[in-house]
Design a protein around this motif. Structure first.
Motif, mmCIF file in Angstrom:
data_model
loop_
_atom_site.group_PDB
_atom_site.id
_atom_site.type_symbol
_atom_site.label_atom_id
_atom_site.label_comp_id
_atom_site.label_asym_id
_atom_site.label_seq_id
_atom_site.Cartn_x
_atom_site.Cartn_y
_atom_site.Cartn_z
ATOM 1 N N ILE A 1 0.853 -1.189 0.000
ATOM 2 C CA ILE A 1 0.000 0.000 0.000
ATOM 3 C C ILE A 1 0.888 1.237 0.000
ATOM 4 O O ILE A 1 1.965 1.252 0.615
ATOM 5 N N ASN A 2 0.423 2.293 -0.653
ATOM 6 C CA ASN A 2 1.123 3.570 -0.695
ATOM 7 C C ASN A 2 1.416 4.027 0.738
ATOM 8 O O ASN A 2 0.517 4.132 1.555
ATOM 9 N N PRO A 3 2.681 4.334 1.061
ATOM 10 C CA PRO A 3 3.038 4.699 2.439
ATOM 11 C C PRO A 3 2.599 6.113 2.834
ATOM 12 O O PRO A 3 2.649 6.463 4.008
ATOM 13 N N ASN A 4 2.159 6.927 1.890
ATOM 14 C CA ASN A 4 1.753 8.301 2.184
ATOM 15 C C ASN A 4 0.347 8.390 2.765
ATOM 16 O O ASN A 4 -0.069 9.466 3.168
ATOM 17 N N THR B 1 -5.068 3.493 5.576
ATOM 18 C CA THR B 1 -4.401 2.201 5.413
ATOM 19 C C THR B 1 -5.266 1.077 5.976
ATOM 20 O O THR B 1 -5.452 0.049 5.327
ATOM 21 N N LYS B 2 -5.823 1.281 7.169
ATOM 22 C CA LYS B 2 -6.693 0.276 7.779
ATOM 23 C C LYS B 2 -7.935 0.038 6.925
ATOM 24 O O LYS B 2 -8.409 -1.097 6.805
ATOM 25 N N ALA B 3 -8.467 1.103 6.305
ATOM 26 C CA ALA B 3 -9.655 0.970 5.450
ATOM 27 C C ALA B 3 -9.346 0.119 4.219
ATOM 28 O O ALA B 3 -10.174 -0.712 3.805
ATOM 29 N N VAL B 4 -8.160 0.290 3.634
ATOM 30 C CA VAL B 4 -7.765 -0.500 2.459
ATOM 31 C C VAL B 4 -7.641 -1.975 2.854
ATOM 32 O O VAL B 4 -8.149 -2.860 2.158
#
Length: 93
Positions: free
Chosen positions: A10-13, A19-22
């Motif tokens: 996942i994109n770190p930005n 991030t949790k939603a993805v």
């Protein structure tokens, strides 16, 4: 049903909530079409080479069981998701 293993980056930005939603979105997708066995968040790590101008990525490992036609659908969803910069789905058998 066959066993599969999937690693995606996942994109770190993204912030922690995004991030949790993805991760939750892909866990739900796998649960709808198969049986999610485990999800391991490896966290931010340095990439071996630059991908989409990113030098780091947030790694996630999923293991699941599903019908043989589901990995193609999962890969299609990874391609559509702008937050995912790399992915790999392999059969464990």
């Amino acid at each position: 049903m066959k066993k599969y293993e999937c690693v995606y980056v996942i994109n770190p930005n993204l912030d922690e909530e995004q991030t949790k939603a993805v991760i939750e979105r892909f866990n739900n997708l796998v649960s709808q079409h198969g049986q999610l066995e485990s999800t391991e968040e490896w966290g931010k790590r340095k990439l071996a080479y630059e991908v989409q101008k990113q030098k780091e990525g947030y790694y996630v490992l999923m293991t699941f069981s599903a019908n043989p036609d589901f990995p193609a659908e999962l890969e299609r969803n990874f391609r559509i998701a702008e937050e995912v910069i790399r992915y790999l789905v392999v059969s464990k058998e």
